[in-house]
Enzyme design. Structure first.
Site, PDB file in Angstrom:
ATOM      1  N   HIS A  91      -0.417  -0.248  -3.652  1.00 21.51           N
ATOM      2  CA  HIS A  91       0.771   0.014  -2.831  1.00 21.51           C
ATOM      3  C   HIS A  91       1.703  -1.190  -2.772  1.00 21.51           C
ATOM      4  CE1 HIS A  91      -1.642  -1.840   0.539  1.00 21.51           C
ATOM      5  NE2 HIS A  91      -0.449  -2.277   0.878  1.00 21.51           N
ATOM      6  N   ASP A 123      -6.741   2.422  -4.246  1.00 23.31           N
ATOM      7  CA  ASP A 123      -5.636   1.495  -3.988  1.00 23.31           C
ATOM      8  C   ASP A 123      -5.891   0.108  -4.578  1.00 23.31           C
ATOM      9  OD1 ASP A 123      -3.162   0.709  -3.068  1.00 23.31           O
ATOM     10  OD2 ASP A 123      -3.850   0.214  -1.060  1.00 23.31           O
ATOM     11  N   SER A 197      -1.818  -7.729   2.072  1.00 19.57           N
ATOM     12  CA  SER A 197      -2.434  -6.738   1.184  1.00 19.57           C
ATOM     13  C   SER A 197      -2.730  -7.334  -0.181  1.00 19.57           C
ATOM     14  CB  SER A 197      -1.503  -5.531   1.019  1.00 19.57           C
ATOM     15  OG  SER A 197      -1.382  -4.824   2.225  1.00 19.57           O
TER      16      SER A 197
END
Length: 290
Positions: A91, A123, A197
């Site tokens: 993402h 992911d 992230s």
């Protein structure tokens, strides 16, 4: 008479000394057992935070994403897993036209074609830089997240809001099974923010235990990381594909037939599995789990 009293006193004294000797041996055995227990305890090998940072900092990078107008649209973190490969969250890079991987001011361009492997369901994406990422080092030690214990110390290192090599400290709050992704994610109170992230979650021995991925916005200290074994699986698959490609290239090199014209590489759009920084990623699974 006096002789009988003397014999009784001698017997009492002998029993007393035997009791004292037994207690001393028992205490000694307990001390030895305790020493071995402390020596074998994982905490006995715990590193000081500054030592841990010095060990793993070279393995964590900044990932910056730009659009066609060369405007930065997103940033995240990544972990170096081999000489020229970086793992991050899909993402982070899914909408990027150009991606840069940075460390210590050194920048390496990563084109969209260099997103060599992706697992949208988990992911996780593999980025390959064009040359060996100088100044960086692949993460050395990885521990299976199944071996984690609730309450043990962990450290998150990444680039929240683009602030390179930010380290926060916390504990393993829980291990949550997420049916949608077919595995468990690590819950921690180690602080993460947008930009974290793709960063690394390490135990107190500097071993990678997970990839920091999302937090729940409407709560406090509910942060989550993907398990390290997924990273190992992705890395190993990437290395196998590279070896196969190398063998195929050698075969074609030695062939007298003209090489086949390869079709242009078109990057498949990735499914946004972690919308709005990931809160629904886990909420769906937890609702099903409950």
């Amino acid at each position: 008479g006096p002789a009988r009293r003397s014999d009784s006193q001698g017997l009492i004294w002998s029993l007393w000394m035997r009791l004292v000797s037994t207690l001393r041996q028992t205490r000694r055995r307990h001390c030895i057992s305790l020493s071995f227990a402390l020596l074998l305890s994982p905490s006995a090998f715990a590193m000081a935070p500054e030592e841990l940072f010095a060990k793993v900092a070279a393995s964590v990078v900044v990932v910056r994403v730009f659009n066609q107008n060369n405007e930065e649209t997103a940033s995240g973190s990544g972990v170096i897993v081999s000489r020229e490969s970086v793992v991050t969250n899909c993402h982070v890079v899914e909408d990027g036209f150009t991606v840069y991987v940075e460390r210590g001011g050194e920048r390496r361009r990563v084109s969209s074609a260099a997103i060599t492997l992706e697992n949208p369901a988990r992911d996780l994406c593999m980025l390959e830089v064009d040359v060996e990422f100088l100044g960086g080092a692949p993460v050395k030690d990885v521990v299976n997240s199944e071996d984690l214990q609730i309450g043990q110390s962990v450290f998150a290192i990444g680039a929240p809001l683009g602030l390179e090599l930010t380290m926060t400290r916390g504990i393993v709050s829980s291990i949550r099974y997420a049916p949608k992704i077919g595995g468990a994610v690590i819950q921690t109170d180690a602080a993460i923010s947008p930009g974290s992230s793709g960063g690394g979650l390490f135990d107190d021995q500097g071993r990678l235990v997970g990839i920091t991925t999302f937090h729940l916005k409407d709560a406090q200290n509910l942060n989550f990381a993907l398990p390290s074994q997924w990273v190992v699986e992705l890395r190993d698959l990437h290395e196998r594909r590279k070896r196969v490609a190398s063998v195929v290239a050698e075969i074609r090199k030695g062939s007298t037939e003209p090489p086949a014209v390869a079709a242009p590489t078109v990057r498949r759009p990735m499914v946004p599995v972690v919308p709005t920084y990931g809160e629904s990623y886990l909420n769906r699974s937890l609702k099903e789990e409950a």
